[in-house]
Design an enzyme around this catalytic site. Sequence first.
Site, PDB file in Angstrom:
ATOM      1  N   HIS A 297      37.472  37.545   7.190  1.00 38.29           N
ATOM      2  CA  HIS A 297      37.788  36.520   8.206  1.00 38.29           C
ATOM      3  C   HIS A 297      36.741  36.900   9.497  1.00 38.29           C
ATOM      4  O   HIS A 297      36.520  37.909  10.002  1.00 38.29           O
ATOM      5  CB  HIS A 297      39.003  36.757   8.604  1.00 38.29           C
ATOM      6  CG  HIS A 297      39.434  35.353   9.701  1.00 38.29           C
ATOM      7  ND1 HIS A 297      38.797  34.888  10.821  1.00 38.29           N
ATOM      8  CD2 HIS A 297      40.312  34.208   9.194  1.00 38.29           C
ATOM      9  CE1 HIS A 297      39.246  34.018  11.054  1.00 38.29           C
ATOM     10  NE2 HIS A 297      40.271  33.523  10.272  1.00 38.29           N
ATOM     11  N   ASP A 345      45.612  34.479   4.109  1.00 35.92           N
ATOM     12  CA  ASP A 345      45.868  33.854   2.697  1.00 35.92           C
ATOM     13  C   ASP A 345      46.255  34.857   1.493  1.00 35.92           C
ATOM     14  O   ASP A 345      46.982  34.491   0.694  1.00 35.92           O
ATOM     15  CB  ASP A 345      44.568  32.799   2.413  1.00 35.92           C
ATOM     16  CG  ASP A 345      44.018  32.105   3.617  1.00 35.92           C
ATOM     17  OD1 ASP A 345      44.910  30.999   4.029  1.00 35.92           O
ATOM     18  OD2 ASP A 345      43.171  32.547   4.226  1.00 35.92           O
TER      19      ASP A 345
END
Length: 406
Positions: A297, A345
Site C-alpha cells: 500500500h 484486503d
Amino acid sequence: MATEWLNSKEAAERLGVSAATLYAYVSRGLLRSEGSTGQRERRYRADDVARLKRRRDVGRKAESIAANALDFGTPVLESALTLIENGHLYYRGQDATLLARTASLEQVAQILWDCDERPFAARNLPPMSAALRGAWQAAAALPPVDSCLVLLPAAARWDHPSWVEDRDAMLETGARIVRLLAAAVTSHPLSDRPVHEQLADAWNVPAVLAPLLRAALVLSADHEFNASTFAARVVASTGANLYASTMAGLVAINGPRHGGLTRRVAGLFADLREVSDIDAELARRVRERIYIPGFGHPLYPDGDIRAVTLLAMLRERLPTSPELAFADQVGAAAERQIDRKPTVDFATVTLERALGLPKDSALALFLLGRTVGWIAHAIEQATHGSVIRPRARYTGPRSTPAPSAR
C-alpha cells in the site's frame, strides 16, 4: 557506462519526496523498481529517477498544479476526520488500531460523526414500506454490494426525514443506513443490535470470535480521500441526502481496484492452494507481469497497519488455524518475491477463510465499515456548503476557423 542504482531512501531524497510518495510513483507506473540478488529492498535506476524529476519539475504553473491535483497521495480537500501519518491511522486523533481492539463500529461512528449515542437509539430503523419489502425479496440472492444498491433507493423513497438538512436528522439517517446495510449483507431482518453481533449471528461465528468481525469493521471505517469516499463526498456537495452519497460510495467500492480487490485476493488464495511451490508460482507471475493483489500500500511503505493489526488478532484468537498458517505462507512468499507486505484486503480475506464466512464476506465487512466513513464525510461536506467541481485541462483538438469565402 555502468548503471547507477539507488536504494529507496536515496531515490526519495533525489526526488524530494517521502517514502510513501516514492511507492505511489511505482504503483502508478511512473517509476520502475527492481529486486537485487540477496537483497530484500527494491532498487531504482538513477537515470529513471532523474527523468521523473525533470518531468515533475516542468511547468509548475497554476494550471499544471491543478491538472495533477487528483493524483494519488495529493490532498484535495481539508478534513478533520482521518489522519494517515508515519505508518499509523487515526480517527479524529484516536489510534484506529487501539479502537479495533476495544470499540464497536457504532462507537467509531460516534467519533467520526462527532456525536453521542443518540442516533443509534433502539428502533431507529428505516420504515418498512411496501417498496422496501419488494426490494428485500429481489435483493435476497444478490452479492453484498448489489443487494445494498437495490435496498437503498427503496428505503430512501419513504424515509422522509432523510431530506431534512438538520444535523441531528442527518445523524439519525446515518444510523438507519448503517443498520439497513447490515441487514442487506446478511439477508436478515432489520435490527438495532451492534453490527458485529448481527454479522456473527448471521454467519454462525462464535461469540468469542465476534471481536474479529468488530475489528475488521473498525479498521475499514475511513481512510481519508480514497475513491469511494471522494465519490460520496462529491455527491454530498450537491445537496443530495445521505442515501445518495452512500450509493455513490457503493458503486465506487465495487470496482476491482478498490473494495472489489478482495475478490481478486480470494482468487489468488484459491489458485495458490492448488500449487506445490508458492514461491515458484509467484515468481512466474512476476516474470509474466501478472499482478499479485493484496500486497503493497503506497501510504504504508513499512506495511499496512490495518493488516498488521487484524492478522495479529487472528493469531491471538485462532493460533492453530490452517487457513491462517496458509495465509502466513503466502504473505512470506510474496514478501520474498516482490518485497511488499499484506494490505487490509489480504487480511480481511484471511479472516473470511479462517472463520469460514460466506463468499464475499470480506467485501461486506469492508463496505459496512466504510459506510460510516462515507456518512462522516457527507456530514462534514454539508457544513462547507460548496459544490466540489474541479476544472479540466483540455488536451483535445482545437476548433479551426472556417475558410473565408472568396
